[in-house]
Design an enzyme around this catalytic site. Sequence first.
Site, PDB file in Angstrom:
ATOM      1  N   GLY A   1     -56.082 -39.060 -75.403  1.00 23.89           N
ATOM      2  CA  GLY A   1     -54.693 -38.629 -75.248  1.00 23.89           C
ATOM      3  C   GLY A   1     -53.905 -38.828 -76.524  1.00 23.89           C
TER       4      GLY A   1
ATOM      5  CB  SER B   1     -52.128 -33.986 -78.131  1.00 24.45           C
ATOM      6  OG  SER B   1     -51.749 -34.309 -76.810  1.00 24.45           O
TER       7      SER B   1
ATOM      8  CE1 TYR C   1     -48.575 -43.939 -65.249  1.00 19.52           C
ATOM      9  CE2 TYR C   1     -47.355 -45.947 -64.737  1.00 19.52           C
ATOM     10  CZ  TYR C   1     -47.882 -45.065 -65.669  1.00 19.52           C
ATOM     11  OH  TYR C   1     -47.726 -45.323 -67.014  1.00 19.52           O
TER      12      TYR C   1
ATOM     13  CB  ALA D   1     -52.974 -47.892 -57.166  1.00 20.60           C
TER      14      ALA D   1
HETATM   15  P1  NDP Z   1     -47.506 -38.523 -72.858  1.00 20.51           P
HETATM   16  O1  NDP Z   1     -47.371 -37.700 -71.627  1.00 20.51           O
HETATM   17  O2  NDP Z   1     -46.482 -38.411 -73.923  1.00 20.51           O
HETATM   18  O3  NDP Z   1     -48.959 -38.300 -73.505  1.00 20.51           O
HETATM   19  C1  NDP Z   1     -50.103 -38.374 -72.696  1.00 20.51           C
HETATM   20  C2  NDP Z   1     -51.320 -38.031 -73.516  1.00 20.51           C
HETATM   21  O4  NDP Z   1     -52.462 -38.043 -72.650  1.00 20.51           O
HETATM   22  C3  NDP Z   1     -51.252 -36.645 -74.125  1.00 20.51           C
HETATM   23  O5  NDP Z   1     -51.882 -36.642 -75.374  1.00 20.51           O
HETATM   24  C4  NDP Z   1     -52.054 -35.804 -73.141  1.00 20.51           C
HETATM   25  O6  NDP Z   1     -52.633 -34.671 -73.760  1.00 20.51           O
HETATM   26  C5  NDP Z   1     -53.146 -36.795 -72.745  1.00 20.51           C
HETATM   27  N1  NDP Z   1     -53.789 -36.482 -71.483  1.00 20.51           N
HETATM   28  C6  NDP Z   1     -53.249 -36.428 -70.246  1.00 20.51           C
HETATM   29  N2  NDP Z   1     -54.178 -36.110 -69.348  1.00 20.51           N
HETATM   30  C7  NDP Z   1     -55.345 -35.947 -70.020  1.00 20.51           C
HETATM   31  C8  NDP Z   1     -56.676 -35.619 -69.645  1.00 20.51           C
HETATM   32  N3  NDP Z   1     -57.016 -35.404 -68.364  1.00 20.51           N
HETATM   33  N4  NDP Z   1     -57.623 -35.543 -70.604  1.00 20.51           N
HETATM   34  C9  NDP Z   1     -57.323 -35.759 -71.912  1.00 20.51           C
HETATM   35  N5  NDP Z   1     -56.064 -36.072 -72.328  1.00 20.51           N
HETATM   36  C10 NDP Z   1     -55.095 -36.163 -71.391  1.00 20.51           C
HETATM   37  O7  NDP Z   1     -47.602 -40.038 -72.343  1.00 20.51           O
HETATM   38  P2  NDP Z   1     -47.242 -41.407 -73.077  1.00 20.51           P
HETATM   39  O8  NDP Z   1     -47.512 -41.314 -74.514  1.00 20.51           O
HETATM   40  O9  NDP Z   1     -45.901 -41.807 -72.598  1.00 20.51           O
HETATM   41  O10 NDP Z   1     -48.279 -42.365 -72.342  1.00 20.51           O
HETATM   42  C11 NDP Z   1     -49.463 -42.812 -72.964  1.00 20.51           C
HETATM   43  C12 NDP Z   1     -50.030 -43.946 -72.116  1.00 20.51           C
HETATM   44  O11 NDP Z   1     -49.061 -44.981 -72.024  1.00 20.51           O
HETATM   45  C13 NDP Z   1     -50.346 -43.526 -70.676  1.00 20.51           C
HETATM   46  O12 NDP Z   1     -51.515 -44.152 -70.250  1.00 20.51           O
HETATM   47  C14 NDP Z   1     -49.150 -44.029 -69.902  1.00 20.51           C
HETATM   48  O13 NDP Z   1     -49.459 -44.274 -68.570  1.00 20.51           O
HETATM   49  C15 NDP Z   1     -48.821 -45.302 -70.669  1.00 20.51           C
HETATM   50  N6  NDP Z   1     -47.458 -45.770 -70.486  1.00 20.51           N
HETATM   51  C16 NDP Z   1     -46.387 -44.978 -70.827  1.00 20.51           C
HETATM   52  C17 NDP Z   1     -45.099 -45.440 -70.608  1.00 20.51           C
HETATM   53  C18 NDP Z   1     -43.890 -44.625 -70.932  1.00 20.51           C
HETATM   54  O14 NDP Z   1     -42.777 -45.053 -70.542  1.00 20.51           O
HETATM   55  N7  NDP Z   1     -43.980 -43.508 -71.620  1.00 20.51           N
HETATM   56  C19 NDP Z   1     -44.855 -46.788 -70.057  1.00 20.51           C
HETATM   57  C20 NDP Z   1     -46.047 -47.518 -69.774  1.00 20.51           C
HETATM   58  C21 NDP Z   1     -47.303 -47.022 -69.992  1.00 20.51           C
HETATM   59  P3  NDP Z   1     -52.151 -33.159 -73.465  1.00 20.51           P
HETATM   60  O15 NDP Z   1     -50.784 -33.239 -72.858  1.00 20.51           O
HETATM   61  O16 NDP Z   1     -52.186 -32.490 -74.791  1.00 20.51           O
HETATM   62  O17 NDP Z   1     -53.176 -32.643 -72.521  1.00 20.51           O
END
Ligand code: NDP
Length: 247
Positions: A12, A14, A155, A157
Amino acid sequence: MEFEGKSAIITGGSIGIGATIAVELARQGANVAINYRKHDTEAKEVAKKIEKFGKTCLIIKADVTNYSHAEGMFKKVIEEFGGLDILVCNAGINIDRVIWKMSENDWDNVINVNLKGYFIYNKLAASYFKDKRSGKIVNITSINGLRGKFGQCNYSASKGGIISLTKALAKELGKFNVNVNAVAPGMVMTEMAKNIPTEFLQKAVDETVLGRIASTEDVANVVLFLCGEKSRHITGEVIKVDGGQYI
Ligand code: NDP
């Protein structure tokens, strides 16, 4: 530079937190590989930033829930970079609603990406690091995996599951000199947070004791610490990066 000669996979990568982790690891000398599903242009932008540091970025369109995509990614990274030193499992999604409005699909999709995806990448990295007798795994969880959050049964869980996965795997890999840790952010302003209604965002700020929402760099700094040698005696740990939101 701390990560010169090292190579890393960031799932993830990107956009959001993963993109910043990828860029910051490269700034410190690592070659990095990122995967993603949708954001092609943004993934190319991440690669461009990394190439400016004279480092290589492999961008791979791979769904983290797909085992053979993951195997292909590990193979390519190991061939092209000559090995792997760091895995940061970060790809995650949220589909928020109270449980009585949550469909089976809402549950399955979140658990698949956030938990099965982590299992697949942790398993492949563990197999490789075990034989190599070194490696760092950092799993991005959430404070909501520690406390549970209204409207996020799926989420919460999944994120609680990541914490247990991290601790169990730390025990399995300790004797192979592999560190496995988790970082638990509070609210971070990324695309994931964009769908959150303003009143909930304000509530999150009010919950922190520092009175602010984290930047992606705030999270990346702690991830880099856990990927490096200064944290060599830390494993099975969950470090919150939440401005005191949890306490
Ligand atoms: P974003 O939505 O900004 O980014 C998520 C990333 O995950 C993107 O690069 C997306 O790629 C990728 N992604 C999603 N699903 C898939 C998949 N099935 N296969 C491959 N890539 C995938 O999220 P955040 O940066 O905010 O979150 C990153 C992590 O931090 C997550 O695990 C989130 O749960 C955690 N987190 C975030 C918080 C927040 O407040 N933002 C708080 C606590 C934890 P693309 O969209 O290009 O497919």
